[in-house]
Design an enzyme around this catalytic site. Structure first.
Site, PDB file in Angstrom:
ATOM      1  N   SER A 111       0.827  -1.210   0.000  1.00 28.72           N
ATOM      2  CA  SER A 111       0.000   0.000   0.000  1.00 28.72           C
ATOM      3  C   SER A 111       0.858   1.255   0.000  1.00 28.72           C
ATOM      4  CB  SER A 111      -0.903   0.026   1.233  1.00 28.72           C
ATOM      5  OG  SER A 111      -1.680  -1.132   1.303  1.00 28.72           O
TER       6      SER A 111
HETATM    7  N1  SAH Z   1      -0.311  -4.832   4.040  1.00 27.90           N
HETATM    8  C1  SAH Z   1       0.339  -5.290   2.843  1.00 27.90           C
HETATM    9  C2  SAH Z   1      -0.558  -5.097   1.651  1.00 27.90           C
HETATM   10  C3  SAH Z   1      -0.540  -6.294   0.787  1.00 27.90           C
HETATM   11  S1  SAH Z   1      -1.789  -6.352  -0.460  1.00 27.90           S
HETATM   12  C4  SAH Z   1       1.679  -4.593   2.682  1.00 27.90           C
HETATM   13  O1  SAH Z   1       1.964  -3.639   3.424  1.00 27.90           O
HETATM   14  O2  SAH Z   1       2.476  -5.022   1.853  1.00 27.90           O
HETATM   15  C5  SAH Z   1      -2.977  -7.414   0.298  1.00 27.90           C
HETATM   16  C6  SAH Z   1      -2.525  -8.797   0.639  1.00 27.90           C
HETATM   17  O3  SAH Z   1      -3.665  -9.523   1.096  1.00 27.90           O
HETATM   18  C7  SAH Z   1      -1.950  -9.602  -0.525  1.00 27.90           C
HETATM   19  O4  SAH Z   1      -0.669 -10.041  -0.196  1.00 27.90           O
HETATM   20  C8  SAH Z   1      -2.934 -10.759  -0.671  1.00 27.90           C
HETATM   21  O5  SAH Z   1      -2.310 -11.955  -1.070  1.00 27.90           O
HETATM   22  C9  SAH Z   1      -3.515 -10.869   0.728  1.00 27.90           C
HETATM   23  N2  SAH Z   1      -4.809 -11.528   0.829  1.00 27.90           N
HETATM   24  C10 SAH Z   1      -5.856 -11.436  -0.027  1.00 27.90           C
HETATM   25  N3  SAH Z   1      -6.894 -12.174   0.421  1.00 27.90           N
HETATM   26  C11 SAH Z   1      -6.488 -12.746   1.586  1.00 27.90           C
HETATM   27  C12 SAH Z   1      -7.115 -13.625   2.517  1.00 27.90           C
HETATM   28  N4  SAH Z   1      -8.343 -14.102   2.320  1.00 27.90           N
HETATM   29  N5  SAH Z   1      -6.416 -13.996   3.614  1.00 27.90           N
HETATM   30  C13 SAH Z   1      -5.147 -13.551   3.824  1.00 27.90           C
HETATM   31  N6  SAH Z   1      -4.510 -12.734   2.972  1.00 27.90           N
HETATM   32  C14 SAH Z   1      -5.160 -12.326   1.861  1.00 27.90           C
END
Ligand code: SAH
Length: 238
Positions: free
Chosen positions: A91
């Site tokens: 993000s």
């Molecule tokens: N907070 C992260 C943002 C990553 S984007 C950062 O700072 O890098 C969102 C993430 O959520 C992705 O890595 C994706 O694989 C994960 N995600 C999506 N659906 C999910 C679920 N049902 N359970 C766990 N993780 C999930």
């Protein structure tokens, strides 16, 4: 131009280990100043005119470049969303600041994070909370993030690979819950696993999403408030 040459040089020396790794202290300070300057103009929407000094300190001290692929180290402190592979993104720093602020994390809190991704938001929460529990559904991202967090000494983080839809019952309830991928609706288990008095921040929607703040009152009733329109990657189901 001059800057991109310098950056390329820094990366090359980093890769060969010829000099001590650059620590980007100045870049990080400038990033935090930019985030601070965005608060007031957006306060009408977000309700936040000034960030908590604890949140700003966590942003100032957390090495975002460590959570990115090496070739992106040079742009790690731009206020931008970046790709972390597997179709996922880290993000924008302003959004990380905003979500962290909305959670009101105290140093006695236990926090659940769904969507570890790069582990950067996890590291910020680690600096603010007592304990952080984080779940990532893509095994490769979960492993990379876990390794970085361990290498950098974030000792109060417990991570697992899996679908965060059901939360993490074993460690529930949580003082705060953060979700960094957007489901169509708030997973009911996450509401259940939020403590009375607790706060959840979650993007909800399809193409058009709202960042929602959900607070649970002492009697268990929840109040949902839409904070700002956002664009997150979709929530994946197992
Ligand atoms: N907070 C992260 C943002 C990553 S984007 C950062 O700072 O890098 C969102 C993430 O959520 C992705 O890595 C994706 O694989 C994960 N995600 C999506 N659906 C999910 C679920 N049902 N359970 C766990 N993780 C999930």
């Amino acid at each position: 131009m001059r800057r991109s040459i310098l950056t390329a040089f820094a990366l090359a020396t980093l890769a060969t280990g010829a000099v001590a790794a650059e620590d980007f202290v100045t870049e990080r300070r400038l990033m935090v100043q930019e985030i601070e300057s965005m608060a007031a103009p957006l306060a009408g929407e977000t309700g936040i005119a000034k960030f908590d000094p604890r949140v700003l300190r966590a942003l100032t001290e957390t090495p975002r470049h460590e959570f990115l692929p090496k070739e992106l180290a040079g742009v790690a402190y731009k206020n931008r969303t970046l790709s972390i592979g597997h179709g996922q993104t880290i993000s924008q720093p302003f959004i990380v600041a905003l979500m962290s602020e909305l959670l009101h994390v105290k140093d006695t809190d236990r926090v659940l994070e769904i969507g570890t991704g790069s582990g950067y938001q996890t590291a910020i929460l680690s600096a603010l909370a007592r304990e952080v529990y984080t779940i990532e559904i893509i095994p490769e991202l979960a492993t990379t993030a876990r390794n970085v967090l361990a290498r950098l000494g974030y000792a109060n983080v417990t991570a697992k690979t899996g679908d965060g839809y059901k939360g993490w019952r074993e460690y529930a309830p949580f003082d705060a819950i953060i979700v960094t991928a957007a489901p169509d609706y708030v997973p009911p288990a996450l509401i259940e696993q939020l403590k009375p008095g607790g706060r959840m921040v979650i993007p909800v929607g399809g193409l058009l999403q709202d960042l929602m703040l959900i607070t649970k009152k002492p009697d268990g009733m929840t109040i949902s408030t839409a904070i700002v329109p956002v664009r997150f990657v979709p929530f994946i189901r197992e």
